[in-house]
Design a protein around this motif. Sequence first.
Motif, PDB file in Angstrom:
ATOM      1  N   LYS A  77      62.125  29.486  43.508  1.00 58.06           N
ATOM      2  CA  LYS A  77      62.973  28.374  43.958  1.00 58.06           C
ATOM      3  C   LYS A  77      64.174  28.198  43.024  1.00 58.06           C
ATOM      4  O   LYS A  77      65.299  27.986  43.475  1.00 58.06           O
ATOM      5  CB  LYS A  77      62.175  27.074  44.011  1.00 58.06           C
ATOM      6  CG  LYS A  77      61.148  27.030  45.118  1.00 58.06           C
ATOM      7  CD  LYS A  77      60.374  25.736  45.066  1.00 58.06           C
ATOM      8  CE  LYS A  77      59.280  25.712  46.100  1.00 58.06           C
ATOM      9  NZ  LYS A  77      58.465  24.492  46.024  1.00 58.06           N
ATOM     10  N   LEU A  78      63.931  28.309  41.724  1.00 55.02           N
ATOM     11  CA  LEU A  78      65.005  28.178  40.741  1.00 55.02           C
ATOM     12  C   LEU A  78      66.040  29.282  40.923  1.00 55.02           C
ATOM     13  O   LEU A  78      67.247  29.021  40.919  1.00 55.02           O
ATOM     14  CB  LEU A  78      64.424  28.228  39.327  1.00 55.02           C
ATOM     15  CG  LEU A  78      65.411  28.085  38.182  1.00 55.02           C
ATOM     16  CD1 LEU A  78      66.010  26.681  38.173  1.00 55.02           C
ATOM     17  CD2 LEU A  78      64.713  28.379  36.867  1.00 55.02           C
ATOM     18  N   LEU A  79      65.574  30.515  41.098  1.00 56.94           N
ATOM     19  CA  LEU A  79      66.489  31.635  41.317  1.00 56.94           C
ATOM     20  C   LEU A  79      67.296  31.450  42.601  1.00 56.94           C
ATOM     21  O   LEU A  79      68.483  31.767  42.649  1.00 56.94           O
ATOM     22  CB  LEU A  79      65.728  32.953  41.372  1.00 56.94           C
ATOM     23  CG  LEU A  79      65.094  33.412  40.062  1.00 56.94           C
ATOM     24  CD1 LEU A  79      64.189  34.614  40.314  1.00 56.94           C
ATOM     25  CD2 LEU A  79      66.137  33.744  39.029  1.00 56.94           C
ATOM     26  N   ASP A  80      66.644  30.931  43.627  1.00 56.06           N
ATOM     27  CA  ASP A  80      67.311  30.738  44.913  1.00 56.06           C
ATOM     28  C   ASP A  80      68.407  29.676  44.819  1.00 56.06           C
ATOM     29  O   ASP A  80      69.431  29.786  45.480  1.00 56.06           O
ATOM     30  CB  ASP A  80      66.274  30.352  45.969  1.00 56.06           C
ATOM     31  CG  ASP A  80      66.843  30.406  47.372  1.00 56.06           C
ATOM     32  OD1 ASP A  80      67.547  31.389  47.689  1.00 56.06           O
ATOM     33  OD2 ASP A  80      66.592  29.465  48.150  1.00 56.06           O
ATOM     34  N   ARG A  81      68.206  28.670  43.992  1.00 55.20           N
ATOM     35  CA  ARG A  81      69.172  27.579  43.858  1.00 55.20           C
ATOM     36  C   ARG A  81      70.348  27.901  42.942  1.00 55.20           C
ATOM     37  O   ARG A  81      71.359  27.216  42.978  1.00 55.20           O
ATOM     38  CB  ARG A  81      68.471  26.327  43.334  1.00 55.20           C
ATOM     39  CG  ARG A  81      67.785  25.556  44.436  1.00 55.20           C
ATOM     40  CD  ARG A  81      67.282  24.223  43.918  1.00 55.20           C
ATOM     41  NE  ARG A  81      65.829  24.273  44.003  1.00 55.20           N
ATOM     42  CZ  ARG A  81      64.986  23.997  43.026  1.00 55.20           C
ATOM     43  NH1 ARG A  81      65.413  23.619  41.869  1.00 55.20           N
ATOM     44  NH2 ARG A  81      63.705  24.095  43.201  1.00 55.20           N
ATOM     45  N   ASN A  82      70.198  28.900  42.094  1.00 52.80           N
ATOM     46  CA  ASN A  82      71.222  29.198  41.097  1.00 52.80           C
ATOM     47  C   ASN A  82      71.696  30.642  41.239  1.00 52.80           C
ATOM     48  O   ASN A  82      71.038  31.571  40.798  1.00 52.80           O
ATOM     49  CB  ASN A  82      70.671  28.985  39.689  1.00 52.80           C
ATOM     50  CG  ASN A  82      70.290  27.546  39.460  1.00 52.80           C
ATOM     51  OD1 ASN A  82      71.155  26.706  39.326  1.00 52.80           O
ATOM     52  ND2 ASN A  82      69.001  27.261  39.441  1.00 52.80           N
ATOM     53  N   ALA A  83      72.876  30.785  41.821  1.00 52.51           N
ATOM     54  CA  ALA A  83      73.409  32.124  42.086  1.00 52.51           C
ATOM     55  C   ALA A  83      73.546  32.951  40.813  1.00 52.51           C
ATOM     56  O   ALA A  83      73.283  34.149  40.819  1.00 52.51           O
ATOM     57  CB  ALA A  83      74.760  32.019  42.787  1.00 52.51           C
ATOM     58  N   TRP A  84      73.927  32.338  39.702  1.00 50.76           N
ATOM     59  CA  TRP A  84      74.127  33.083  38.464  1.00 50.76           C
ATOM     60  C   TRP A  84      72.818  33.595  37.885  1.00 50.76           C
ATOM     61  O   TRP A  84      72.818  34.496  37.049  1.00 50.76           O
ATOM     62  CB  TRP A  84      74.906  32.275  37.451  1.00 50.76           C
ATOM     63  CG  TRP A  84      74.236  30.998  37.032  1.00 50.76           C
ATOM     64  CD1 TRP A  84      74.321  29.791  37.642  1.00 50.76           C
ATOM     65  CD2 TRP A  84      73.384  30.824  35.904  1.00 50.76           C
ATOM     66  NE1 TRP A  84      73.560  28.867  36.970  1.00 50.76           N
ATOM     67  CE2 TRP A  84      72.973  29.481  35.900  1.00 50.76           C
ATOM     68  CE3 TRP A  84      72.914  31.665  34.900  1.00 50.76           C
ATOM     69  CZ2 TRP A  84      72.126  28.966  34.927  1.00 50.76           C
ATOM     70  CZ3 TRP A  84      72.074  31.150  33.926  1.00 50.76           C
ATOM     71  CH2 TRP A  84      71.692  29.805  33.943  1.00 50.76           C
ATOM     72  N   LEU A  85      71.677  33.048  38.316  1.00 51.93           N
ATOM     73  CA  LEU A  85      70.371  33.533  37.846  1.00 51.93           C
ATOM     74  C   LEU A  85      69.810  34.667  38.711  1.00 51.93           C
ATOM     75  O   LEU A  85      68.866  35.328  38.304  1.00 51.93           O
ATOM     76  CB  LEU A  85      69.345  32.393  37.854  1.00 51.93           C
ATOM     77  CG  LEU A  85      69.474  31.323  36.791  1.00 51.93           C
ATOM     78  CD1 LEU A  85      68.421  30.246  37.011  1.00 51.93           C
ATOM     79  CD2 LEU A  85      69.326  31.925  35.406  1.00 51.93           C
ATOM     80  N   ARG A  86      70.379  34.876  39.871  1.00 54.76           N
ATOM     81  CA  ARG A  86      69.804  35.843  40.814  1.00 54.76           C
ATOM     82  C   ARG A  86      69.806  37.280  40.314  1.00 54.76           C
ATOM     83  O   ARG A  86      69.001  38.081  40.748  1.00 54.76           O
ATOM     84  CB  ARG A  86      70.503  35.756  42.163  1.00 54.76           C
ATOM     85  CG  ARG A  86      70.150  34.495  42.883  1.00 54.76           C
ATOM     86  CD  ARG A  86      70.678  34.474  44.298  1.00 54.76           C
ATOM     87  NE  ARG A  86      70.644  33.099  44.751  1.00 54.76           N
ATOM     88  CZ  ARG A  86      71.627  32.493  45.380  1.00 54.76           C
ATOM     89  NH1 ARG A  86      72.719  33.155  45.686  1.00 54.76           N
ATOM     90  NH2 ARG A  86      71.515  31.242  45.739  1.00 54.76           N
ATOM     91  N   ARG A  87      70.715  37.605  39.414  1.00 55.16           N
ATOM     92  CA  ARG A  87      70.742  38.983  38.916  1.00 55.16           C
ATOM     93  C   ARG A  87      69.673  39.229  37.859  1.00 55.16           C
ATOM     94  O   ARG A  87      69.364  40.357  37.528  1.00 55.16           O
ATOM     95  CB  ARG A  87      72.110  39.328  38.363  1.00 55.16           C
ATOM     96  CG  ARG A  87      72.447  38.604  37.100  1.00 55.16           C
ATOM     97  CD  ARG A  87      73.811  38.971  36.618  1.00 55.16           C
ATOM     98  NE  ARG A  87      74.035  38.267  35.361  1.00 55.16           N
ATOM     99  CZ  ARG A  87      74.959  38.592  34.519  1.00 55.16           C
ATOM    100  NH1 ARG A  87      75.771  39.579  34.802  1.00 55.16           N
ATOM    101  NH2 ARG A  87      75.097  37.918  33.417  1.00 55.16           N
ATOM    102  N   TRP A  88      69.108  38.172  37.312  1.00 59.83           N
ATOM    103  CA  TRP A  88      68.121  38.300  36.240  1.00 59.83           C
ATOM    104  C   TRP A  88      66.916  39.161  36.619  1.00 59.83           C
ATOM    105  O   TRP A  88      66.537  40.039  35.836  1.00 59.83           O
ATOM    106  CB  TRP A  88      67.682  36.921  35.754  1.00 59.83           C
ATOM    107  CG  TRP A  88      66.691  37.013  34.657  1.00 59.83           C
ATOM    108  CD1 TRP A  88      66.957  37.270  33.348  1.00 59.83           C
ATOM    109  CD2 TRP A  88      65.284  36.904  34.784  1.00 59.83           C
ATOM    110  NE1 TRP A  88      65.782  37.320  32.647  1.00 59.83           N
ATOM    111  CE2 TRP A  88      64.743  37.103  33.506  1.00 59.83           C
ATOM    112  CE3 TRP A  88      64.416  36.673  35.848  1.00 59.83           C
ATOM    113  CZ2 TRP A  88      63.376  37.066  33.268  1.00 59.83           C
ATOM    114  CZ3 TRP A  88      63.061  36.644  35.611  1.00 59.83           C
ATOM    115  CH2 TRP A  88      62.555  36.831  34.332  1.00 59.83           C
ATOM    116  N   PRO A  89      66.269  38.963  37.776  1.00 59.72           N
ATOM    117  CA  PRO A  89      65.116  39.808  38.086  1.00 59.72           C
ATOM    118  C   PRO A  89      65.457  41.298  38.137  1.00 59.72           C
ATOM    119  O   PRO A  89      64.686  42.131  37.649  1.00 59.72           O
ATOM    120  CB  PRO A  89      64.644  39.308  39.457  1.00 59.72           C
ATOM    121  CG  PRO A  89      65.141  37.915  39.540  1.00 59.72           C
ATOM    122  CD  PRO A  89      66.446  37.909  38.790  1.00 59.72           C
TER     123      PRO A  89
END
Length: 112
Positions: free
Chosen positions: A81-93
Amino acid sequence: MSPVGGVGINLAIQDAVATANLLAAKLKAGMLRDDDLESVRRRRLFPVKVIQGMQVAVHNRVLKPTVAGDERTLTVPWAVKLLDRNAWLRRWPAQFLGLGVRPEHVRSPDSP
């Protein structure tokens, strides 16, 4: 290695790079010892356990309930949910899986 996430090849490449980094000079000099192979195992054990732990979590939280037909137990984990809400975190995985798990405190003494 489970096929969940399709990360087996990533780990294989990371293993190959770590092995080359740790052993290339010793192989070239003809001075490889069994202890040197153990250093590769020590370096790679933690990252593999982390990825396999994540795979077990997916098995238990997604695959088992889906196969059992129990849709009530399927919930979206807070991290997703956190990754989905924050575009800048999506590349982390992708970076995490592609580059691997390698905290500084796990480095072997002979690593570069």
